[in-house]
Design an enzyme around this catalytic site. Structure first.
Site, mmCIF file in Angstrom:
data_model
loop_
_atom_site.group_PDB
_atom_site.id
_atom_site.type_symbol
_atom_site.label_atom_id
_atom_site.label_comp_id
_atom_site.label_asym_id
_atom_site.label_seq_id
_atom_site.Cartn_x
_atom_site.Cartn_y
_atom_site.Cartn_z
ATOM 1 N N CYS A 151 6.604 -3.735 16.478
ATOM 2 C CA CYS A 151 6.115 -2.681 17.382
ATOM 3 C C CYS A 151 4.678 -3.017 17.799
ATOM 4 O O CYS A 151 3.843 -3.329 16.953
ATOM 5 C CB CYS A 151 6.166 -1.311 16.705
ATOM 6 S SG CYS A 151 7.843 -0.835 16.227
ATOM 7 N N CYS A 168 6.816 -6.510 7.947
ATOM 8 C CA CYS A 168 7.824 -5.819 8.757
ATOM 9 C C CYS A 168 8.285 -6.766 9.860
ATOM 10 O O CYS A 168 7.506 -7.547 10.377
ATOM 11 C CB CYS A 168 7.211 -4.562 9.375
ATOM 12 S SG CYS A 168 8.415 -3.522 10.232
ATOM 13 N N LEU A 180 10.359 7.469 18.218
ATOM 14 C CA LEU A 180 10.878 7.386 19.591
ATOM 15 C C LEU A 180 9.790 6.858 20.539
ATOM 16 O O LEU A 180 9.972 5.874 21.215
ATOM 17 C CB LEU A 180 11.380 8.777 20.020
ATOM 18 C CG LEU A 180 12.093 8.848 21.357
ATOM 19 C CD1 LEU A 180 13.358 7.993 21.370
ATOM 20 C CD2 LEU A 180 12.440 10.298 21.716
ATOM 21 N N HIS A 181 8.694 7.554 20.613
ATOM 22 C CA HIS A 181 7.494 7.160 21.371
ATOM 23 C C HIS A 181 7.646 7.098 22.883
ATOM 24 O O HIS A 181 6.635 7.084 23.600
ATOM 25 C CB HIS A 181 6.904 5.844 20.853
ATOM 26 C CG HIS A 181 6.610 5.846 19.382
ATOM 27 N ND1 HIS A 181 5.998 6.912 18.754
ATOM 28 C CD2 HIS A 181 6.864 4.942 18.403
ATOM 29 C CE1 HIS A 181 5.880 6.655 17.462
ATOM 30 N NE2 HIS A 181 6.408 5.468 17.217
ATOM 31 N N GLU A 196 0.828 -1.205 0.000
ATOM 32 C CA GLU A 196 0.000 0.000 0.000
ATOM 33 C C GLU A 196 0.864 1.257 0.000
ATOM 34 O O GLU A 196 1.953 1.274 0.570
ATOM 35 C CB GLU A 196 -0.880 0.019 1.256
ATOM 36 C CG GLU A 196 -2.011 -0.984 1.183
ATOM 37 C CD GLU A 196 -2.866 -0.996 2.442
ATOM 38 O OE1 GLU A 196 -4.062 -1.276 2.329
ATOM 39 O OE2 GLU A 196 -2.356 -0.731 3.538
ATOM 40 N N CYS A 236 -1.663 6.857 10.290
ATOM 41 C CA CYS A 236 -0.411 6.289 10.802
ATOM 42 C C CYS A 236 -0.596 4.906 11.402
ATOM 43 O O CYS A 236 -1.421 4.700 12.270
ATOM 44 C CB CYS A 236 0.161 7.187 11.897
ATOM 45 S SG CYS A 236 0.650 8.769 11.307
ATOM 46 N N CYS A 291 1.537 -1.184 16.190
ATOM 47 C CA CYS A 291 1.466 -1.008 14.738
ATOM 48 C C CYS A 291 0.733 -2.164 14.077
ATOM 49 O O CYS A 291 0.932 -3.330 14.428
ATOM 50 C CB CYS A 291 2.884 -0.900 14.177
ATOM 51 S SG CYS A 291 2.919 -0.704 12.388
ATOM 52 N N CYS A 342 3.341 8.517 1.016
ATOM 53 C CA CYS A 342 3.892 7.670 2.066
ATOM 54 C C CYS A 342 4.099 6.287 1.439
ATOM 55 O O CYS A 342 3.132 5.643 1.025
ATOM 56 C CB CYS A 342 2.875 7.632 3.208
ATOM 57 S SG CYS A 342 3.276 6.537 4.545
ATOM 58 N N GLY A 368 6.810 -1.506 6.577
ATOM 59 C CA GLY A 368 8.206 -1.918 6.545
ATOM 60 C C GLY A 368 9.125 -0.991 7.310
ATOM 61 O O GLY A 368 8.745 0.110 7.700
ATOM 62 N N GLU A 369 10.338 -1.472 7.532
ATOM 63 C CA GLU A 369 11.374 -0.690 8.210
ATOM 64 C C GLU A 369 12.445 -0.356 7.158
ATOM 65 O O GLU A 369 13.226 -1.228 6.757
ATOM 66 C CB GLU A 369 11.950 -1.526 9.369
ATOM 67 C CG GLU A 369 13.216 -0.998 9.985
ATOM 68 C CD GLU A 369 13.167 0.470 10.405
ATOM 69 O OE1 GLU A 369 12.266 0.855 11.163
ATOM 70 O OE2 GLU A 369 14.040 1.245 9.951
HETATM 71 N N1 SAH Z 1 9.327 1.295 10.389
HETATM 72 C C1 SAH Z 1 9.428 2.723 10.279
HETATM 73 C C2 SAH Z 1 8.447 3.337 9.291
HETATM 74 C C3 SAH Z 1 7.037 2.837 9.283
HETATM 75 S S1 SAH Z 1 5.985 3.343 10.579
HETATM 76 C C4 SAH Z 1 9.318 3.355 11.629
HETATM 77 O O1 SAH Z 1 9.110 2.635 12.612
HETATM 78 O O2 SAH Z 1 9.518 4.555 11.758
HETATM 79 C C5 SAH Z 1 5.681 5.050 10.325
HETATM 80 C C6 SAH Z 1 5.311 5.797 11.600
HETATM 81 O O3 SAH Z 1 3.992 5.437 12.068
HETATM 82 C C7 SAH Z 1 6.268 5.493 12.759
HETATM 83 O O4 SAH Z 1 6.578 6.673 13.443
HETATM 84 C C8 SAH Z 1 5.428 4.573 13.606
HETATM 85 O O5 SAH Z 1 5.902 4.517 14.898
HETATM 86 C C9 SAH Z 1 4.051 5.173 13.460
HETATM 87 N N2 SAH Z 1 2.967 4.297 13.850
HETATM 88 C C10 SAH Z 1 2.878 2.968 13.695
HETATM 89 N N3 SAH Z 1 1.720 2.504 14.203
HETATM 90 C C11 SAH Z 1 1.057 3.570 14.680
HETATM 91 C C12 SAH Z 1 -0.218 3.728 15.299
HETATM 92 N N4 SAH Z 1 -1.009 2.701 15.549
HETATM 93 N N5 SAH Z 1 -0.599 4.980 15.628
HETATM 94 C C13 SAH Z 1 0.209 6.035 15.371
HETATM 95 N N6 SAH Z 1 1.406 5.941 14.798
HETATM 96 C C14 SAH Z 1 1.831 4.722 14.447
#
Ligand code: SAH
Length: 344
Positions: free
Chosen positions: A114, A110, A213-214, A90, A331, A117, A103, A157-158
């Site tokens: 996380c 992936c 970072l989160h 996608e 996101c 995600c 995007c 993906g990462e």
């Molecule tokens: N793997 C990479 C890029 C893909 S995720 C990364 O981790 O950065 C893109 C962004 O969306 C990242 O900042 C990720 O932490 C965020 N993200 C993933 N799941 C999310 C969710 N459920 N709500 C808000 N942001 C989310």
């Protein structure tokens, strides 16, 4: 068969030299692929018939088929593309005042796991090739008949786990003889694969680095992101400081706020202490709840309080606008399970 879109201009020149052709043919092919956006070698009419025949016999032109397209009330568009091996990915197109941002996905699935995600829990299939990354931009530009100005590697993906192909794709995107999107208009987002941050810093290609970072607390971050067990916050920040020193570029820290998890003022204090004085800004994202996920969105009131607290302590923080939530394009909502369900 090799995909002709996997080559950057230099490697394409090399390839043509090996075929006994002049190097400038590579520039002609680049123009056909990325400016005229042709779908077959037959359309490359300034190449000899012989060369067209050789190209046809040895290379594919990867052209994505749009399997599905969803449009949000806010103008965001989500595309589902089928790859030549039957996998699906996608991409999401967003409208901002400064232009159109896509995007893109960097992998089919992936490995990072996380917890918040939607890509998690679904098996990783494979890396995307450079050409498959680039094709997401071409296919969408063709669909909307407009130029895309910005690219963010924030889809499935990462990107740092597919580092070589992502960097090569950026090289193809950058080339002014083709798509011509400058590195400053490209962002790579990573969950924090520290060695690749050093590699990227040493390349000094001027793209924006976003760090997911989160949390500024190792216990909380590890509970959200397993990658923190491999590279903890201290190692990550050290790498970020190196990136800033090398590139003089501002880093963007992504911080998805989850209720009663990382959204209180103690967490904000930890964040302030961690990144104070760094050339950076913080992007606050209201976390999107995923199916069976344990994290829920912080209240808007809380998010504003968190932002104001950071701003009052000298950290530039903004709240990211939520786009495409009605079409599961916001996101972290892109997921392969959906893809499989819809790609019949
Ligand atoms: N793997 C990479 C890029 C893909 S995720 C990364 O981790 O950065 C893109 C962004 O969306 C990242 O900042 C990720 O932490 C965020 N993200 C993933 N799941 C999310 C969710 N459920 N709500 C808000 N942001 C989310």
């Amino acid at each position: 068969m090799k995909n002709i879109k996997d080559y950057n201009l230099d490697s394409l020149k090399e390839e043509l030299k090996n075929l006994g052709e002049k190097e400038f043919r590579a520039e002609q092919i680049f123009k056909w692929l990325y400016i005229d956006k042709v779908k077959s070698f037959d359309e490359m009419t300034n190449l000899s018939l012989d060369l067209r025949k050789i190209l046809k016999e040895n290379y594919d032109i990867c052209n994505f088929k749009i399997v599905k397209k969803l449009e949000s009330v806010d103008g965001t568009k989500k595309y589902l593309f089928e790859l030549s091996d039957g996998n699906a990915i996608e991409s999401v197109l967003m409208e901002y005042h400064f232009g159109k941002t896509i995007c893109v996905s960097s992998q089919v699935g992936c490995k990072m796991g996380c917890k918040f995600c939607a890509s998690t829990g679904i098996p990783f299939e494979r890396n995307l090739t450079s050409g498959e990354i680039v094709e997401q931009i071409i296919a969408v530009e063709q669909d909307i008949n407009t130029k895309i100005s910005n690219v963010v590697f924030m889809g499935i993906g990462e990107p740092m786990d597919n580092y070589d192909n992502v960097l090569n794709a950026i090289g193809i995107l950058n080339n002014p003889k083709g798509i011509g999107i400058g590195a400053r208009h490209i962002s790579i987002s990573t969950s924090g694969i520290v060695p690749r941050i050093y590699d990227l810093a040493d390349k000094n290609i001027q793209c924006t680095l976003s760090i997911s970072l989160h949390s500024a607390n190792n216990i909380t971050r590890s509970s959200m992101m397993p990658v923190n067990n491999a590279y903890n916050i201290e190692e990550l920040i050290k790498a970020c400081k190196y990136y800033i020193e090398k590139t003089n570029k501002r880093i963007s820290f992504e911080y998805a706020l989850a209720k009663d998890n990382n959204d209180n003022l103690k967490a904000a204090d930890e964040l302030i202490n961690l990144i104070k004085g760094m050339l950076c800004h913080v992007n606050l994202i209201p976390i999107n709840k995923i199916e069976n996920g344990k994290y829920t969105k912080s209240s808007l009131e809380n998010i504003i309080k968190f932002r104001d607290y950071l701003n009052a302590h000298g950290i530039v923080a903004t709240i990211r606008r939520e786009l495409g939530s009605d079409i599961n394009a916001a996101c972290g909502q892109l997921r392969r399970k959906n893809l499989k369900e819809t790609s019949i």
